[in-house]
Scaffold this motif. Structure first.
Motif, short mmCIF file in Angstrom:
data_model
loop_
_atom_site.label_atom_id
_atom_site.label_comp_id
_atom_site.label_asym_id
_atom_site.label_seq_id
_atom_site.Cartn_x
_atom_site.Cartn_y
_atom_site.Cartn_z
N ASP A 55 44.95 12.98 5.87
CA ASP A 55 43.84 12.60 6.14
C ASP A 55 45.45 11.30 6.98
N ALA A 56 45.02 10.84 8.37
CA ALA A 56 45.73 10.32 8.51
C ALA A 56 46.24 8.40 7.91
N LYS A 57 44.95 8.13 7.23
CA LYS A 57 44.92 7.12 6.79
C LYS A 57 45.60 6.38 5.26
N ILE A 86 49.42 13.84 13.06
CA ILE A 86 47.86 14.78 13.03
C ILE A 86 46.64 13.87 13.55
N LYS A 87 47.22 12.99 14.18
CA LYS A 87 46.39 11.55 14.99
C LYS A 87 46.10 12.58 16.24
N SER A 88 47.44 13.13 17.24
CA SER A 88 47.12 13.85 18.39
C SER A 88 46.51 14.93 18.33
N LEU A 89 46.97 15.89 16.78
CA LEU A 89 46.33 17.66 16.77
C LEU A 89 44.98 17.26 17.04
N ALA A 90 43.56 16.26 16.04
CA ALA A 90 42.81 15.62 16.05
C ALA A 90 42.29 15.42 17.17
N GLU A 91 43.03 15.13 18.34
CA GLU A 91 42.32 14.44 19.05
C GLU A 91 42.47 15.68 20.67
N ASN A 92 43.79 16.73 20.25
CA ASN A 92 43.87 18.02 20.82
C ASN A 92 42.23 18.85 20.84
N PRO A 93 41.81 18.99 22.20
CA PRO A 93 40.89 20.12 22.57
C PRO A 93 41.05 21.42 22.10
N GLU A 94 42.96 21.78 22.04
CA GLU A 94 42.29 23.57 21.36
C GLU A 94 43.04 23.38 19.64
N TRP A 95 42.63 22.37 19.42
CA TRP A 95 43.08 22.42 17.96
C TRP A 95 41.42 22.34 17.18
N LYS A 96 40.58 23.13 16.40
CA LYS A 96 39.12 22.76 16.23
C LYS A 96 39.71 21.29 15.09
N THR A 97 38.81 20.53 14.40
CA THR A 97 39.11 20.25 13.21
C THR A 97 37.45 20.12 13.05
#
Length: 101
Positions: free
Chosen positions: A73-75, A89-100
């Motif tokens: 959790d970035a927070k 972690i924020k960039s991974l959450a915004e990356n469409p290749e990663w499932k959040t």
């Protein structure tokens, strides 16, 4: 590596951080020995990923053929003093290749 690292090596001294840097650099290499070792891990789980620093991320992402699952959790990032970077972690959450989840 920082110049300080080489000064410590000349004196036969090492810190935990520099030992980790050395392992990371080794695992980023194309050494057949390292590649053989990486193939042993089908999955990698990293908990508290928000406290990952760039060098740790380089190490984990060097396992290109392994499934990677990160939890965080970035927070809640609390290790800024040791170069933890919640933007990873924020960039991974915004990356469409990663499932959040």
């Amino acid at each position: 590596m920082p110049k300080k690292y080489y000064v410590l090596l000349e004196q036969n001294l090492i810190t935990f951080d520099y030992m980790c840097y050395g392992v990371c650099d080794l695992f980023k290499s194309d050494s057949p020995l390292v590649e053989e070792y990486k193939k042993k891990f089908k999955y990698i789980l990293v908990d508290e990923f928000q406290d990952t620093d760039p060098k740790q991320w380089e190490f984990v992402s060097s396992f290109k053929d392994s499934g990677l699952f990160v939890v965080g959790d970035a927070k809640q990032s609390i290790y800024l003093f040791r170069n933890a970077d919640s933007s990873i972690i924020k960039s991974l959450a915004e990356n469409p290749e990663w499932k959040t989840i």
